[in-house]
Design an enzyme around this catalytic site. Structure first.
Site, PDB file in Angstrom:
ATOM      1  CD1 TRP A  23      -2.564   1.753   0.494  1.00  0.00           C
ATOM      2  CD2 TRP A  23      -2.002   1.851   2.651  1.00  0.00           C
ATOM      3  NE1 TRP A  23      -3.256   2.803   1.056  1.00  0.00           N
ATOM      4  CE2 TRP A  23      -2.921   2.878   2.380  1.00  0.00           C
ATOM      5  CE3 TRP A  23      -1.495   1.702   3.948  1.00  0.00           C
ATOM      6  CZ2 TRP A  23      -3.361   3.765   3.365  1.00  0.00           C
ATOM      7  CZ3 TRP A  23      -1.927   2.579   4.923  1.00  0.00           C
ATOM      8  CH2 TRP A  23      -2.850   3.604   4.637  1.00  0.00           C
ATOM      9  CG  ASP A  26      -2.119  -2.893   7.638  1.00  0.00           C
ATOM     10  OD1 ASP A  26      -3.138  -2.636   8.310  1.00  0.00           O
ATOM     11  OD2 ASP A  26      -1.711  -2.145   6.732  1.00  0.00           O
ATOM     12  CE  LYS A  50     -10.714   0.590   2.104  1.00  0.00           C
ATOM     13  NZ  LYS A  50      -9.738   1.315   2.927  1.00  0.00           N
TER      14      LYS A  50
END
Length: 380
Positions: free
Chosen positions: A114, A195, A230
């Site tokens: 990312w 993560d 999310k």
């Protein structure tokens, strides 16, 4: 984002911005979130600070959600959890903890990873290294190369690993691979930094963190960054947490003390509203059941769009070149096309994606999948 907004073409398609969208193109407020928010506002009598560590009930619920009820770290009272401003806050606090404890270690991130991992971790002063993860030409994991590189890391180095729905590739480790990684981390005395940004977006809440749980069981210490942007749609509320796992209770307490000092020096107190919503949902069986249904619907929508786009690309290209989209997980995939092709897709066809050709499958709709596939096949 600015270029997309300025584009007046009715054909334009946004595959770049990394947020979930429903079939109307909206990033919705979940019904479960709305009900929890109403209950919180009705009962709220103050806007005073909660605590530097955040809401105790939120932290406890998050720890159970991520690690499970009977995880060895929880049974041994070796896990400590603090609320943070989003997953980004968790990553940065974790980075500052690493720098305070071992400033000379390297933090290894996947290649690719990312885009925000590098500034979040690197600007803390830590040295970043990369380990092979994904072959964008072959559309497959470089797992053997990954293990070989990590086996050469120095003792005490930190390894950042996406728990599921790898961003930007959508290519995840399976449980056998997770087991091999856990054994390597333990043997080489490396510290995992996990993560967890998309729990529930791949298979379900438990399956999506099975690898992270396995790793945290087998190593003495670990860091886990969590985001609820999310899976609860709480993007702007900045809801996250950092779990630290210590080798023993005293070590865990010391880690927590440092984390709270770091938090005080960066943002003082975490925002409360989103965490209160999350805590309300996780504590209320009816709300949690409603949320799980909404989460399943979001997950199914992404899976359906993967299937549809892969089908349309096979039709448009006459090949199975893009079949990997069908089998990957989460919102993102890397097309693996050139920067020039990305530019042409934007400038000539009004299809927007990141420069590395990462696409967000939530931008695919039943009405635009055929157009997107035709344009990709024509330019790639």
């Amino acid at each position: 984002m600015a270029s997309y907004r300025a584009d007046s073409s009715p054909l334009k398609v946004d595959l770049g911005v990394g947020v979930y969208r429903d079939l109307s193109g909206n990033t919705p407020v979940l019904a479960s979130v709305g009900r929890a928010e109403q209950a919180i506002l009705a009962a709220q009598s103050t806007k005073s600070y909660v605590a530097a560590a955040g809401r105790e009930e939120f932290n406890s619920a998050v720890e159970e959600l991520v690690l499970g009820t009977a995880h060895a770290a929880r049974r041994g009272r070796r896990a400590r959890t603090v609320q943070t401003p989003g997953g980004c806050g968790a990553l940065r606090v974790g980075a500052e903890l690493i720098r305070a404890a071992a400033p000379t270690v390297a933090v290894y991130v996947s290649d690719p990873t990312w885009g925000n991992h590098t500034p979040l971790l690197g600007s803390s002063g830590l040295r970043l290294e990369r380990y092979p993860y994904y072959d964008s030409a072959a559309h497959d994991l470089r797992f053997d190369a990954m293990l070989e590189r990590l086996d050469r890391a120095a003792e005490g180095d930190v390894i950042l690993i996406h728990a599921c729905c790898h961003n930007p590739t959508g290519a995840d480790l399976d449980l056998t691979q997770w087991q091999a990684v856990a054994q390597l981390l333990k043997r080489r005395h490396l510290v995992p930094f996990l993560d967890v940004a998309y729990q529930g977006f791949a298979v379900d809440l438990d399956a999506d963190v099975a690898g992270a749980r396995l790793v945290a069981e087998q190593v003495p210490e670990a860091l886990i960054a969590i985001s609820f942007s999310k899976n609860l749609g709480l993007y702007r509320e900045r809801v996250g947490a950092l779990i630290v796992v210590g080798e023993n209770e005293n070590r865990a307490d010391a880690m927590l003390s440092h984390v709270l000092q770091i938090a005080r020096s960066i943002y003082s107190m975490p925002p409360d509203h989103g965490a209160a919503i999350a805590a309300q949902i996780l504590a209320n069986p009816a709300l949690k059941g409603e949320w799980l249904g909404e989460l399943a619907a979001m997950r199914t929508r992404i899976t359906d769009m993967r299937e549809l786009l892969a089908q349309q690309l096979r039709r448009a290209s006459g090949t199975g070149t893009f079949e990997f989209i069908r089998t990957q997980r989460g919102m993102f995939s890397l097309l693996g096309v050139s920067g020039a092709a990305v530019d042409r897709l934007r400038d000539e066809h009004h299809i927007y994606m990141l420069a590395d050709s990462r696409i967000n499958l939530a931008g695919i709709m039943p009405h635009n999948a055929s157009y997107v596939a035709d344009c990709i096949a024509a330019e790639c």
